[in-house]
Design a protein around this motif. Structure first.
Motif, PDB file in Angstrom:
ATOM      1  N   GLU A   1       0.872  -1.165   0.000  1.00 52.78           N
ATOM      2  CA  GLU A   1       0.000   0.000   0.000  1.00 52.78           C
ATOM      3  C   GLU A   1       0.919   1.228   0.000  1.00 52.78           C
ATOM      4  O   GLU A   1       1.923   1.241   0.707  1.00 52.78           O
ATOM      5  CB  GLU A   1      -0.828  -0.043   1.286  1.00 52.78           C
ATOM      6  N   VAL A   2       0.561   2.243  -0.788  1.00 52.58           N
ATOM      7  CA  VAL A   2       1.370   3.468  -0.822  1.00 52.58           C
ATOM      8  C   VAL A   2       0.790   4.458   0.185  1.00 52.58           C
ATOM      9  O   VAL A   2      -0.377   4.817   0.115  1.00 52.58           O
ATOM     10  CB  VAL A   2       1.353   4.106  -2.227  1.00 52.58           C
ATOM     11  N   LEU A   3       1.610   4.882   1.154  1.00 49.45           N
ATOM     12  CA  LEU A   3       1.118   5.783   2.199  1.00 49.45           C
ATOM     13  C   LEU A   3       1.435   7.242   1.902  1.00 49.45           C
ATOM     14  O   LEU A   3       0.753   8.136   2.356  1.00 49.45           O
ATOM     15  CB  LEU A   3       1.698   5.384   3.559  1.00 49.45           C
ATOM     16  N   CYS A   4       2.508   7.462   1.154  1.00 56.93           N
ATOM     17  CA  CYS A   4       2.750   8.805   0.624  1.00 56.93           C
ATOM     18  C   CYS A   4       3.745   8.725  -0.520  1.00 56.93           C
ATOM     19  O   CYS A   4       4.448   7.721  -0.664  1.00 56.93           O
ATOM     20  CB  CYS A   4       3.241   9.762   1.711  1.00 56.93           C
ATOM     21  N   GLY A   5       3.779   9.759  -1.332  1.00 60.37           N
ATOM     22  CA  GLY A   5       4.707   9.791  -2.451  1.00 60.37           C
ATOM     23  C   GLY A   5       4.144   9.168  -3.720  1.00 60.37           C
ATOM     24  O   GLY A   5       4.904   8.661  -4.561  1.00 60.37           O
ATOM     25  N   GLU A   6       2.805   9.204  -3.875  1.00 54.99           N
ATOM     26  CA  GLU A   6       2.168   8.700  -5.115  1.00 54.99           C
ATOM     27  C   GLU A   6       2.849   9.295  -6.344  1.00 54.99           C
ATOM     28  O   GLU A   6       2.968   8.646  -7.369  1.00 54.99           O
ATOM     29  CB  GLU A   6       0.691   9.120  -5.148  1.00 54.99           C
ATOM     30  N   GLU A   7       3.275  10.552  -6.196  1.00 54.78           N
ATOM     31  CA  GLU A   7       3.838  11.260  -7.345  1.00 54.78           C
ATOM     32  C   GLU A   7       5.208  10.719  -7.776  1.00 54.78           C
ATOM     33  O   GLU A   7       5.702  11.061  -8.831  1.00 54.78           O
ATOM     34  CB  GLU A   7       3.917  12.773  -7.059  1.00 54.78           C
ATOM     35  N   PHE A   8       5.797   9.840  -6.929  1.00 56.12           N
ATOM     36  CA  PHE A   8       7.118   9.300  -7.290  1.00 56.12           C
ATOM     37  C   PHE A   8       7.041   7.882  -7.847  1.00 56.12           C
ATOM     38  O   PHE A   8       8.063   7.247  -8.094  1.00 56.12           O
ATOM     39  CB  PHE A   8       8.046   9.274  -6.063  1.00 56.12           C
ATOM     40  N   LEU A   9       5.834   7.357  -8.028  1.00 54.13           N
ATOM     41  CA  LEU A   9       5.687   5.939  -8.375  1.00 54.13           C
ATOM     42  C   LEU A   9       6.390   5.555  -9.681  1.00 54.13           C
ATOM     43  O   LEU A   9       6.823   4.423  -9.840  1.00 54.13           O
ATOM     44  CB  LEU A   9       4.213   5.544  -8.452  1.00 54.13           C
ATOM     45  N   GLU A  10       6.524   6.499 -10.580  1.00 58.64           N
ATOM     46  CA  GLU A  10       7.171   6.154 -11.846  1.00 58.64           C
ATOM     47  C   GLU A  10       8.688   6.312 -11.813  1.00 58.64           C
ATOM     48  O   GLU A  10       9.379   6.025 -12.785  1.00 58.64           O
ATOM     49  CB  GLU A  10       6.571   6.968 -13.000  1.00 58.64           C
ATOM     50  N   LYS A  11       9.196   6.770 -10.672  1.00 59.33           N
ATOM     51  CA  LYS A  11      10.658   6.914 -10.560  1.00 59.33           C
ATOM     52  C   LYS A  11      11.337   5.548 -10.622  1.00 59.33           C
ATOM     53  O   LYS A  11      10.853   4.573 -10.044  1.00 59.33           O
ATOM     54  CB  LYS A  11      11.019   7.579  -9.221  1.00 59.33           C
ATOM     55  N   GLU A  12      12.469   5.526 -11.276  1.00 53.56           N
ATOM     56  CA  GLU A  12      13.177   4.271 -11.445  1.00 53.56           C
ATOM     57  C   GLU A  12      14.218   4.042 -10.348  1.00 53.56           C
ATOM     58  O   GLU A  12      14.888   4.987  -9.923  1.00 53.56           O
ATOM     59  CB  GLU A  12      13.842   4.260 -12.812  1.00 53.56           C
ATOM     60  N   VAL A  13      14.313   2.821  -9.858  1.00 47.55           N
ATOM     61  CA  VAL A  13      15.320   2.500  -8.836  1.00 47.55           C
ATOM     62  C   VAL A  13      16.126   1.285  -9.300  1.00 47.55           C
ATOM     63  O   VAL A  13      15.629   0.441 -10.033  1.00 47.55           O
ATOM     64  CB  VAL A  13      14.659   2.213  -7.471  1.00 47.55           C
ATOM     65  N   PHE A  14      17.389   1.233  -8.896  1.00 51.04           N
ATOM     66  CA  PHE A  14      18.271   0.182  -9.401  1.00 51.04           C
ATOM     67  C   PHE A  14      18.764  -0.783  -8.337  1.00 51.04           C
ATOM     68  O   PHE A  14      19.257  -1.855  -8.635  1.00 51.04           O
ATOM     69  CB  PHE A  14      19.463   0.819 -10.127  1.00 51.04           C
ATOM     70  N   SER A  15      18.690  -0.368  -7.054  1.00 48.14           N
ATOM     71  CA  SER A  15      19.155  -1.278  -6.012  1.00 48.14           C
ATOM     72  C   SER A  15      18.474  -0.947  -4.695  1.00 48.14           C
ATOM     73  O   SER A  15      17.916   0.126  -4.517  1.00 48.14           O
ATOM     74  CB  SER A  15      20.672  -1.178  -5.869  1.00 48.14           C
ATOM     75  N   ALA A  16      18.536  -1.912  -3.771  1.00 48.94           N
ATOM     76  CA  ALA A  16      17.833  -1.754  -2.501  1.00 48.94           C
ATOM     77  C   ALA A  16      18.620  -2.409  -1.382  1.00 48.94           C
ATOM     78  O   ALA A  16      19.576  -3.154  -1.627  1.00 48.94           O
ATOM     79  CB  ALA A  16      16.453  -2.401  -2.602  1.00 48.94           C
ATOM     80  N   CYS A  17      18.226  -2.121  -0.148  1.00 48.21           N
ATOM     81  CA  CYS A  17      18.820  -2.825   0.984  1.00 48.21           C
ATOM     82  C   CYS A  17      17.738  -3.082   2.026  1.00 48.21           C
ATOM     83  O   CYS A  17      16.715  -2.393   2.049  1.00 48.21           O
ATOM     84  CB  CYS A  17      19.966  -2.016   1.580  1.00 48.21           C
TER      85      CYS A  17
END
Ligand SMILES: Nc1ncnc2c1ncn2[C@@H]1O[C@H](COP(=O)(O)OP(=O)(O)OP(=O)(O)O)[C@@H](O)[C@H]1O
Ligand SMILES: [Mg+2]
Lengths: 115, 140
Positions: free
Chosen positions: A13-29
């Motif tokens: 569920e998205v709690l905030c930052g709907e406007e960033f949903l199309e941003k691309e990410v390459f790695s996580a931790c």
């Protein structure tokens, strides 16, 4: 992978930052220790954590991360969400556990190493 | 920038939830000054670690940031218990943090070495029973 893909892979569920949903990410931790995130993480844009306090958002902000996923169905309070909003960080919550959440994202192509 | 810019913040030692506010503020100021993102990140991480330390180990203090032609200086001053053995405190994994701090996501003994790693200069001046002043410098 986009933040929206993360949302879909983790049934989140998205709690905030709907406007960033199309941003691309390459790695996580993934970590519950902010000490370790600050010391070992480099250029990962997404943080998965079971820890729930304002320092999760501040740590993410200091590290220039753009998305925090709270796992194990943890729901942050308004203070935490507001802080994330101010920092321009998308906040997601998923019922998955850490191992499973990381595994799903990793096997879908989101790596652990920075570019 | 011909002369230096100074920012000063009081770090509240009573409230863990607000810890890190000064670092967030500094990050905003540095962004507005147009400082390079990599420099900002180094300052942010080092200062945030130090600010968290002031809250969990020293009951708060004062954070001062000076920006000049050569780089950014961070001075963190507290009147906490002081550090008896600085060399030991600088070792990765050394921590006196109690379990409740660990359950907040800190206390791995990584902060001071991390501050050293991200800055060009770091100096710890500490007297037991009097307090600690940590001065760090990040050059452009
Ligand atoms: N401002 C301070 N005043 C008094 N003691 C301090 C201060 N800063 C650090 N210390 C001491 O040095 C130790 C090591 O600090 P360091 O930041 O490396 O680790 P930590 O704060 O315990 O854990 P972490 O930073 O990983 O969350 C602390 O456990 C504490 O005993
Ligand atoms: Mg520390």
């Amino acid at each position: 992978m986009t933040i929206n893909d993360i949302k879909n892979y983790l049934d989140a569920e998205v709690l905030c930052g709907e406007e960033f949903l199309e941003k691309e990410v390459f790695s996580a931790c993934g970590s519950d220790m902010m000490s370790d995130v600050l010391a070992y993480v480099k250029d990962q844009a997404v943080l998965l954590t079971g820890l729930m306090n304002t320092q999760v958002i501040r740590t993410a902000e200091m590290m220039d991360m753009i998305c925090v996923v709270f796992i194990r169905n943890k729901k942050p309070n308004e203070e935490i969400i507001e802080l994330a909003r101010e920092s321009g960080i998308a906040v997601l919550t998923s019922s998955k556990r850490m191992y499973e959440a990381c595994g799903i994202l990793y096997s879908s192509g989101l790596c652990g190493k920075a570019e | 920038m011909s002369d230096s810019l100074n920012f000063s913040y009081t770090v509240d030692g009573e409230n863990f939830a607000s810890a890190g506010q000064a670092s967030v503020q500094v990050k905003k100021e540095l962004r507005q000054l147009g400082i390079a993102p990599e420099t900002i990140r180094r300052v942010s991480i080092a200062m945030y670690e130090g600010e968290i330390n002031m809250v969990i180990h020293a009951g708060g203090g004062v954070a001062q940031v000076n920006v000049d032609d050569s780089g950014i200086e961070i001075v963190l001053k507290d009147e906490g218990p002081g550090i008896a053995n600085i060399e030991q405190a600088m070792q990765e994994g050394f921590s006196t943090a109690p379990d409740n701090v660990r359950s907040l996501g800190f206390g791995a003994g990584m902060g001071l070495p991390n501050m050293k790693r991200y800055t060009d200069e770091m100096h710890i001046d500490s007297t037991v029973g009097v307090g600690t002043t940590i001065t760090m410098k990040v050059n452009y």
